[in-house]
Design a protein around this motif. Structure first.
Motif, PDB file in Angstrom:
ATOM      1  N   ALA A  33       0.814  -1.209   0.000  1.00 41.18           N
ATOM      2  CA  ALA A  33       0.000   0.000   0.000  1.00 41.18           C
ATOM      3  C   ALA A  33       0.848   1.261   0.000  1.00 41.18           C
ATOM      4  O   ALA A  33       0.440   2.290  -0.500  1.00 41.18           O
ATOM      5  CB  ALA A  33      -0.922  -0.001   1.220  1.00 41.18           C
ATOM      6  N   ALA A  34       2.044   1.162   0.574  1.00 41.01           N
ATOM      7  CA  ALA A  34       2.835   2.364   0.808  1.00 41.01           C
ATOM      8  C   ALA A  34       3.661   2.795  -0.389  1.00 41.01           C
ATOM      9  O   ALA A  34       3.890   3.982  -0.583  1.00 41.01           O
ATOM     10  CB  ALA A  34       3.758   2.150   2.007  1.00 41.01           C
ATOM     11  N   LEU A  35       4.131   1.838  -1.177  1.00 34.75           N
ATOM     12  CA  LEU A  35       5.111   2.165  -2.209  1.00 34.75           C
ATOM     13  C   LEU A  35       4.417   2.535  -3.513  1.00 34.75           C
ATOM     14  O   LEU A  35       4.590   1.873  -4.545  1.00 34.75           O
ATOM     15  CB  LEU A  35       6.065   0.985  -2.389  1.00 34.75           C
ATOM     16  CG  LEU A  35       6.805   0.588  -1.115  1.00 34.75           C
ATOM     17  CD1 LEU A  35       7.674  -0.621  -1.349  1.00 34.75           C
ATOM     18  CD2 LEU A  35       7.633   1.746  -0.584  1.00 34.75           C
ATOM     19  N   GLU A  36       3.654   3.607  -3.457  1.00 29.16           N
ATOM     20  CA  GLU A  36       2.907   4.068  -4.624  1.00 29.16           C
ATOM     21  C   GLU A  36       3.215   5.538  -4.884  1.00 29.16           C
ATOM     22  O   GLU A  36       3.714   6.250  -4.021  1.00 29.16           O
ATOM     23  CB  GLU A  36       1.403   3.893  -4.391  1.00 29.16           C
ATOM     24  CG  GLU A  36       0.975   2.447  -4.160  1.00 29.16           C
ATOM     25  CD  GLU A  36      -0.495   2.334  -3.803  1.00 29.16           C
ATOM     26  OE1 GLU A  36      -1.124   3.387  -3.552  1.00 29.16           O
ATOM     27  OE2 GLU A  36      -1.015   1.202  -3.764  1.00 29.16           O
ATOM     28  N   GLY A  37       2.876   5.976  -6.078  1.00 31.68           N
ATOM     29  CA  GLY A  37       3.029   7.384  -6.435  1.00 31.68           C
ATOM     30  C   GLY A  37       4.324   7.653  -7.169  1.00 31.68           C
ATOM     31  O   GLY A  37       5.393   7.188  -6.776  1.00 31.68           O
ATOM     32  N   ARG A  38       4.223   8.412  -8.258  1.00 32.39           N
ATOM     33  CA  ARG A  38       5.393   8.764  -9.049  1.00 32.39           C
ATOM     34  C   ARG A  38       5.450  10.270  -9.248  1.00 32.39           C
ATOM     35  O   ARG A  38       4.420  10.939  -9.369  1.00 32.39           O
ATOM     36  CB  ARG A  38       5.390   8.049 -10.399  1.00 32.39           C
ATOM     37  CG  ARG A  38       5.566   6.551 -10.252  1.00 32.39           C
ATOM     38  CD  ARG A  38       5.941   5.869 -11.556  1.00 32.39           C
ATOM     39  NE  ARG A  38       6.317   4.484 -11.317  1.00 32.39           N
ATOM     40  CZ  ARG A  38       7.529   4.083 -10.942  1.00 32.39           C
ATOM     41  NH1 ARG A  38       8.495   4.980 -10.794  1.00 32.39           N
ATOM     42  NH2 ARG A  38       7.785   2.806 -10.730  1.00 32.39           N
ATOM     43  N   ILE A 319      13.177   4.862   2.960  1.00 31.24           N
ATOM     44  CA  ILE A 319      12.120   5.765   2.484  1.00 31.24           C
ATOM     45  C   ILE A 319      11.320   6.265   3.677  1.00 31.24           C
ATOM     46  O   ILE A 319      10.828   5.481   4.485  1.00 31.24           O
ATOM     47  CB  ILE A 319      11.179   5.051   1.492  1.00 31.24           C
ATOM     48  CG1 ILE A 319      11.968   4.578   0.274  1.00 31.24           C
ATOM     49  CG2 ILE A 319      10.048   5.979   1.070  1.00 31.24           C
ATOM     50  CD1 ILE A 319      11.139   3.779  -0.718  1.00 31.24           C
ATOM     51  N   SER A 320      11.186   7.564   3.783  1.00 28.28           N
ATOM     52  CA  SER A 320      10.393   8.159   4.853  1.00 28.28           C
ATOM     53  C   SER A 320       8.940   7.708   4.752  1.00 28.28           C
ATOM     54  O   SER A 320       8.349   7.691   3.664  1.00 28.28           O
ATOM     55  CB  SER A 320      10.456   9.689   4.769  1.00 28.28           C
ATOM     56  OG  SER A 320       9.483  10.278   5.613  1.00 28.28           O
ATOM     57  N   SER A 321       8.359   7.363   5.884  1.00 28.55           N
ATOM     58  CA  SER A 321       6.961   6.936   5.906  1.00 28.55           C
ATOM     59  C   SER A 321       6.010   8.052   5.500  1.00 28.55           C
ATOM     60  O   SER A 321       4.875   7.791   5.106  1.00 28.55           O
ATOM     61  CB  SER A 321       6.585   6.448   7.313  1.00 28.55           C
ATOM     62  OG  SER A 321       7.315   5.307   7.660  1.00 28.55           O
ATOM     63  N   PHE A 322       6.462   9.281   5.588  1.00 29.38           N
ATOM     64  CA  PHE A 322       5.586  10.427   5.350  1.00 29.38           C
ATOM     65  C   PHE A 322       5.787  11.047   3.967  1.00 29.38           C
ATOM     66  O   PHE A 322       5.183  12.062   3.649  1.00 29.38           O
ATOM     67  CB  PHE A 322       5.837  11.479   6.439  1.00 29.38           C
ATOM     68  CG  PHE A 322       5.888  10.880   7.814  1.00 29.38           C
ATOM     69  CD1 PHE A 322       4.730  10.413   8.421  1.00 29.38           C
ATOM     70  CD2 PHE A 322       7.094  10.729   8.470  1.00 29.38           C
ATOM     71  CE1 PHE A 322       4.774   9.829   9.679  1.00 29.38           C
ATOM     72  CE2 PHE A 322       7.151  10.150   9.734  1.00 29.38           C
ATOM     73  CZ  PHE A 322       5.991   9.694  10.336  1.00 29.38           C
ATOM     74  N   LYS A 326       6.440   7.298  -3.435  1.00 22.90           N
ATOM     75  CA  LYS A 326       7.319   6.235  -2.948  1.00 22.90           C
ATOM     76  C   LYS A 326       7.726   5.254  -4.047  1.00 22.90           C
ATOM     77  O   LYS A 326       8.787   4.617  -3.956  1.00 22.90           O
ATOM     78  CB  LYS A 326       6.648   5.484  -1.793  1.00 22.90           C
ATOM     79  CG  LYS A 326       6.521   6.299  -0.506  1.00 22.90           C
ATOM     80  CD  LYS A 326       6.028   5.417   0.637  1.00 22.90           C
ATOM     81  CE  LYS A 326       5.962   6.166   1.960  1.00 22.90           C
ATOM     82  NZ  LYS A 326       4.826   7.092   2.011  1.00 22.90           N
ATOM     83  N   ALA A 327       6.915   5.079  -5.083  1.00 25.11           N
ATOM     84  CA  ALA A 327       7.302   4.188  -6.183  1.00 25.11           C
ATOM     85  C   ALA A 327       8.545   4.730  -6.885  1.00 25.11           C
ATOM     86  O   ALA A 327       9.459   3.972  -7.244  1.00 25.11           O
ATOM     87  CB  ALA A 327       6.152   4.035  -7.170  1.00 25.11           C
ATOM     88  N   THR A 328       8.578   6.041  -7.075  1.00 23.28           N
ATOM     89  CA  THR A 328       9.789   6.650  -7.638  1.00 23.28           C
ATOM     90  C   THR A 328      10.958   6.460  -6.694  1.00 23.28           C
ATOM     91  O   THR A 328      12.084   6.191  -7.122  1.00 23.28           O
ATOM     92  CB  THR A 328       9.553   8.154  -7.887  1.00 23.28           C
ATOM     93  OG1 THR A 328       8.546   8.307  -8.894  1.00 23.28           O
ATOM     94  CG2 THR A 328      10.834   8.834  -8.355  1.00 23.28           C
ATOM     95  N   ALA A 329      10.720   6.575  -5.395  1.00 27.93           N
ATOM     96  CA  ALA A 329      11.780   6.399  -4.410  1.00 27.93           C
ATOM     97  C   ALA A 329      12.382   5.000  -4.479  1.00 27.93           C
ATOM     98  O   ALA A 329      13.603   4.827  -4.371  1.00 27.93           O
ATOM     99  CB  ALA A 329      11.246   6.686  -3.010  1.00 27.93           C
ATOM    100  N   VAL A 330      11.520   3.984  -4.662  1.00 26.38           N
ATOM    101  CA  VAL A 330      12.013   2.613  -4.788  1.00 26.38           C
ATOM    102  C   VAL A 330      12.951   2.490  -5.972  1.00 26.38           C
ATOM    103  O   VAL A 330      14.052   1.913  -5.879  1.00 26.38           O
ATOM    104  CB  VAL A 330      10.839   1.626  -4.924  1.00 26.38           C
ATOM    105  CG1 VAL A 330      11.339   0.243  -5.357  1.00 26.38           C
ATOM    106  CG2 VAL A 330      10.092   1.506  -3.605  1.00 26.38           C
TER     107      VAL A 330
END
Length: 429
Positions: A33-38, A319-322, A326-330
């Motif tokens: 759920a957390a590792l989303e968004g670009r 990766i910061s939880s906040f 996060k997908a880009t961060a991965v």
């Protein structure tokens, strides 16, 4: 036995740390759920002298115009870096995305749910040196990807040892004997024997831990309990105290951090120095900045009771939880810990790789002949205490070790006081 102890400590300390912090189950953000968004992200790290991190960011940005990374450079001080990252997390700010964490901060940040659990299968963790992965785990879950490691080595003047017919020492007693021979040479006039890092900062925690481990002691035992008030730990601390008293360690070394140690060695003021591999890239320079280019070599650390034991250094990317995107961060973490970037860090900053294959590559060994020795140092290294309250733990270690080195406390009193404070901080008697 040492490897089994590390695994036992990791398993017990992390569970104990969670209880001490009042933490329960897994982190709030599950990976799925957390590792989303670009989109755009930030990369936060301390200042490095060779500016390697900005070069990695630049390479990423050229290839990812729609997912730009902004580099945020913090202080060169590890203590200051941690404070800024903690403050960002406590305010639940999304200003920091990817964090370059010192490996001793993993338990604190994971237990407080300031960083997000990462999926092991996406990062090829089996390709990394096992000890570097251990420091990225919390409760056997991955919270960071090892980007750099660090194992200490003994730098020595091979020209002067050869002149005296001496070999690199394996113990502190042997080191003193070698120094007696070498420092009697006319070429060694005005030199001192040995120095590490003894200023009251994180480097003192590292050097104190190495002295204790090299004497057969521990700071915490395999069950996670503080166990530093022992004859073995006293022997290690006494070796440092006696070094200053006898002049084996020069008096001014009480103010040394890494930079001061490096300068003293490169300027021909000390015969031996305890240092990370980053010193190597400076010492080999032939531009006139190093007075020891072509005159030095490296060996394993000597210990008090036998061969030495390095403290395990290094950093992981988390990766910061906040954070957003996060997908880009991965993907950025995969890029920043890839073999190509680890070669860049090694080439330009002598930063130890975390991928095993780079140590075993003949072409890399030809370029960096110390790599096999460095790998052994890292594989045999011991971590500093992995506890939730690491910032407070390292402060009290520094406080009592520094007082002993300055002669303000006996080693007995310093270790008794340190034991009591560690018990308070960890909640374990």
């Amino acid at each position: 036995m040492r490897q089994r102890n590390r695994l036992a400590i990791a398993a017990v300390l992390t569970c104990t740390a969670a209880l001490t912090a009042g933490c329960g189950g897994s982190a709030t953000n599950e990976p799925s759920a957390a590792l989303e968004g670009r989109g755009p992200i930030t990369f936060v790290a301390g200042k490095d002298e060779e500016s390697v991190n900005p070069k990695i960011v630049e390479a990423w940005n050229k290839a990812h115009p729609d997912e730009q990374v902004r580099f945020i450079e913090l202080s060169s001080s590890a203590d200051d870096q941690r404070q800024q990252m903690v403050q960002n997390a406590q305010t639940k700010s999304d200003a920091f995305t990817v964090l370059d964490l010192d490996n001793v901060w993993t338990a604190e940040f994971a237990a407080n749910r300031w960083i997000t659990e990462l999926p092991r299968e996406q990062f090829g963790i089996d390709q990394f040196v096992p000890t570097t992965v251990e420091t990225s785990l919390y409760r056997d879950r991955l919270y960071g990807v090892p980007a750099t490691s660090d194992g200490a080595m003994l730098y020595f003047r091979k020209d002067l040892l050869a002149k005296a017919g001496a070999q690199p020492p394996t113990t502190w007693d042997e080191m003193r004997q070698v120094c007696d021979k070498v420092l009697a040479l006319p070429e060694a006039a005005g030199m001192s024997c040995f120095a590490g890092q003894y200023e009251k900062y994180e480097g003192l925690t590292v050097n104190f831990a190495e002295a204790v481990h090299g004497a057969g002691g521990v700071i915490t035992d395999p069950s996670g309990k503080p166990n530093v008030n022992t004859p073995e730990a006293k022997r290690g601390l006494d070796a440092l105290i006696d070094g200053f008293r006898s002049g084996t360690i020069p008096r001014e070394a009480i103010t040394y951090k890494e930079t001061e140690t490096r300068r003293a060695f490169m300027e021909g003021k000390i015969l031996f120095s305890r240092a990370w591999p980053s010193q190597y890239s400076h010492a080999v320079k032939t531009d006139g900045s190093s007075g020891v280019a072509g005159k030095f070599d490296v060996a394993p650390l000597p210990g008090v009771a036998g061969p030495g034991v390095s403290s395990l250094g290094g950093h992981s990317l988390a990766i910061s939880s906040f954070a957003k995107n996060k997908a880009t961060a991965v993907d950025f973490i995969k890029f920043a810990t890839a073999p190509e970037q680890q070669r860049l860090r090694l080439d330009q900053g002598s930063l130890a790789p975390t991928r095993s294959a780079l140590y075993d590559d003949p072409s890399m060994q030809a370029k960096y002949p110390y790599l096999p020795l460095l790998k052994r140092s890292i594989e045999g290294a011991e971590p500093r205490p992995r506890v939730v309250k690491y910032g407070e733990v390292t402060d009290v270690i520094q406080e009592h070790a520094y007082a002993a080195l300055r002669g303000e406390k006996s080693s007995e009193q310093a270790l008794a006081d340190l034991q009591a404070r560690l018990q308070e901080l960890t909640g374990q008697q």
